[in-house]
Design a protein around this motif. Structure first.
Motif, mmCIF file in Angstrom:
data_model
loop_
_atom_site.group_PDB
_atom_site.id
_atom_site.type_symbol
_atom_site.label_atom_id
_atom_site.label_comp_id
_atom_site.label_asym_id
_atom_site.label_seq_id
_atom_site.Cartn_x
_atom_site.Cartn_y
_atom_site.Cartn_z
ATOM 1 N N UNK A 1 -16.426 -58.102 39.550
ATOM 2 C CA UNK A 1 -16.262 -58.920 38.487
ATOM 3 C C UNK A 1 -15.704 -60.365 38.971
ATOM 4 N N UNK A 2 -16.062 -61.248 37.977
ATOM 5 C CA UNK A 2 -15.272 -62.599 38.449
ATOM 6 C C UNK A 2 -13.971 -62.660 37.718
ATOM 7 N N UNK A 3 -13.235 -63.486 38.202
ATOM 8 C CA UNK A 3 -11.826 -63.819 37.577
ATOM 9 C C UNK A 3 -11.686 -64.867 36.626
ATOM 10 N N UNK A 4 -12.899 -65.382 36.312
ATOM 11 C CA UNK A 4 -13.049 -66.446 35.264
ATOM 12 C C UNK A 4 -12.663 -65.993 33.751
ATOM 13 N N UNK A 5 -13.229 -64.833 33.573
ATOM 14 C CA UNK A 5 -12.815 -64.329 32.393
ATOM 15 C C UNK A 5 -11.476 -64.320 31.840
ATOM 16 N N UNK A 6 -10.541 -63.787 33.081
ATOM 17 C CA UNK A 6 -9.105 -63.435 33.070
ATOM 18 C C UNK A 6 -8.347 -64.805 32.852
ATOM 19 N N UNK A 7 -8.739 -65.909 34.005
ATOM 20 C CA UNK A 7 -8.004 -67.023 34.142
ATOM 21 C C UNK A 7 -8.749 -67.896 34.884
ATOM 22 N N UNK A 8 -9.177 -68.938 34.202
ATOM 23 C CA UNK A 8 -9.936 -69.851 34.627
ATOM 24 C C UNK A 8 -9.756 -70.691 35.789
ATOM 25 N N UNK A 9 -8.457 -71.002 35.951
ATOM 26 C CA UNK A 9 -8.096 -71.771 37.356
ATOM 27 C C UNK A 9 -8.112 -70.769 38.508
ATOM 28 N N UNK A 10 -7.818 -69.464 38.287
ATOM 29 C CA UNK A 10 -8.019 -68.336 39.256
ATOM 30 C C UNK A 10 -9.385 -68.217 39.581
ATOM 31 N N UNK A 11 -10.377 -68.096 38.609
ATOM 32 C CA UNK A 11 -11.629 -68.005 38.897
ATOM 33 C C UNK A 11 -12.371 -69.037 39.616
ATOM 34 N N UNK A 12 -12.078 -70.206 39.346
ATOM 35 C CA UNK A 12 -12.442 -71.585 40.005
ATOM 36 C C UNK A 12 -11.994 -71.300 41.669
ATOM 37 N N UNK A 13 -10.751 -70.773 41.825
ATOM 38 C CA UNK A 13 -10.365 -70.882 43.135
ATOM 39 C C UNK A 13 -11.088 -69.868 43.832
ATOM 40 N N UNK A 14 -11.560 -68.594 43.222
ATOM 41 C CA UNK A 14 -12.438 -67.397 43.689
ATOM 42 C C UNK A 14 -13.627 -68.061 43.959
ATOM 43 N N UNK A 15 -14.208 -69.023 43.234
ATOM 44 C CA UNK A 15 -15.659 -69.565 43.449
ATOM 45 C C UNK A 15 -15.450 -70.383 44.742
ATOM 46 N N UNK A 16 -14.612 -71.255 44.761
ATOM 47 C CA UNK A 16 -14.508 -72.301 45.835
ATOM 48 C C UNK A 16 -13.976 -71.554 47.294
ATOM 49 N N UNK A 17 -13.365 -70.266 47.068
ATOM 50 C CA UNK A 17 -13.133 -69.815 48.441
ATOM 51 C C UNK A 17 -14.471 -68.813 49.008
ATOM 52 N N UNK A 18 -15.193 -68.876 48.347
ATOM 53 C CA UNK A 18 -16.563 -68.332 49.156
ATOM 54 C C UNK A 18 -17.498 -69.554 49.619
ATOM 55 N N UNK A 19 -17.361 -70.829 49.326
ATOM 56 C CA UNK A 19 -17.934 -71.970 49.855
ATOM 57 C C UNK A 19 -17.355 -72.421 51.373
ATOM 58 N N UNK A 20 -18.286 -72.138 52.199
ATOM 59 C CA UNK A 20 -17.862 -72.528 53.521
ATOM 60 C C UNK A 20 -18.757 -73.941 54.007
ATOM 61 N N UNK A 21 -19.617 -74.728 53.232
ATOM 62 C CA UNK A 21 -20.179 -75.680 53.497
ATOM 63 C C UNK A 21 -19.474 -76.851 52.694
ATOM 64 N N UNK A 22 -19.892 -78.135 53.019
ATOM 65 C CA UNK A 22 -19.503 -79.383 52.183
ATOM 66 C C UNK A 22 -20.290 -79.583 51.129
ATOM 67 N N UNK A 23 -21.529 -79.456 51.446
ATOM 68 C CA UNK A 23 -22.563 -79.457 50.358
ATOM 69 C C UNK A 23 -23.210 -78.293 49.536
#
Length: 290
Positions: free
Chosen positions: A169-191
């Protein structure tokens, strides 16, 4: 970011007056000659003929309005143009990761996407269609999931058998800021490239050809803004606009009927109004608006 409309099925054409009234004037590309040959899936020859007409007019990042979700495999052609390492963030009610036989298919294009050498990871947010639930998961790209090449973030908690049962599950449904950080944590590229199928959205925010999820549009636009602030967004697209389903192929008629859990008969103009409003908000978010 330049806004481009690829008119495959008339759904974006129906929105142009509404978009123009709000100051958005997409560069229009006539693609109706590819409407039936590419809807749902395309042969390699038909896909190549279509892709040859997707050349960008300028070097600016492009936000492509494509039309119905039946054309989501067009995103594969748009992303394949890039040569440097990138991450794809995909908002979708379906994983679109089924294993071929059809290489250029709206339900298999993510399987192909994960095998492009420049695509380092695909992060899929939404996923409430049931296509990954329990043993349904095993029909998809399990290899890329286990390698963490594909990250699945369902908006609501889902149990998958991968091969052992686990909950995603995504954390976006529980807490938007935490969910955004979760998405960003999986991004290893600049683009980053962003693709949005509006069938992930709650029905108040979009009218599509497919069953829909429950993601609020505000959540999607807030994630997009965060991605734009922290990463270089090199392109984006959206599908999920409503159009009457038309095929020449009996096989496509049958596949369409069996694959859709719902068969909406929205009034085209009413759906266009809702989807134009959604597209305007997506344009605004991609251009840095609130």
């Amino acid at each position: 970011m330049e806004v481009v409309a690829y008119d495959f099925d008339g759904s974006i054409q129906a929105q142009l007056a509404m978009l123009n009234a709000q100051g958005v004037q997409p560069v229009l590309h006539a693609m109706r000659q590819h409407e039936t040959a590419t809807r749902l899936w395309a042969s390699a020859k038909a896909f190549a003929a279509m892709a040859s007409q997707l050349r960008p007019r300028t070097s600016l990042p492009q936000f492509s309005l494509i039309g119905s979700g039946d054309y989501h495999h067009i995103s594969l052609a748009l992303i394949a143009r890039f040569e440097t390492p990138l991450t794809v963030v995909l908002f979708d009610n379906h994983p679109d990761w089924m294993q071929p036989p059809h290489q250029y298919h709206c339900g298999t294009w993510v399987y192909q996407l994960a095998r492009l050498p420049q695509v380092k990871r695909v992060i899929i947010v939404g996923l409430e269609s049931g296509d990954i639930d329990h043993d349904q998961f095993k029909k998809g790209d399990v290899e890329s999931f286990l390698q963490q090449k594909i990250i699945l973030l369902p908006y609501r908690k889902v149990q998958v058998n991968a091969p052992q049962p686990l909950f995603l599950h995504s954390k976006l449904a529980q807490d938007l800021a935490t969910g955004i950080q979760e998405v960003l944590s999986y991004i290893d590229t600049e683009q980053v490239y962003i693709s949005i199928d509006k069938d992930c959205l709650q029905a108040a925010d979009a009218k599509t050809n497919w069953e829909q999820g429950s993601l609020p549009l505000t959540t999607v636009t807030t994630v997009i803004q965060a991605l734009s602030q922290h990463k270089q967004v090199i392109g984006a697209d959206t599908v999920g606009d409503f159009s009457p389903v038309r095929f020449r192929s009996p096989l496509k008629w049958i596949a369409s009927y069996l694959d859709r859990k719902v068969h909406p008969r929205e009034a085209v103009l009413a759906a266009a109004r809702v989807n134009a409003a959604a597209n305007l908000r997506l344009v605004h978010a991609l251009k840095g608006g609130a």
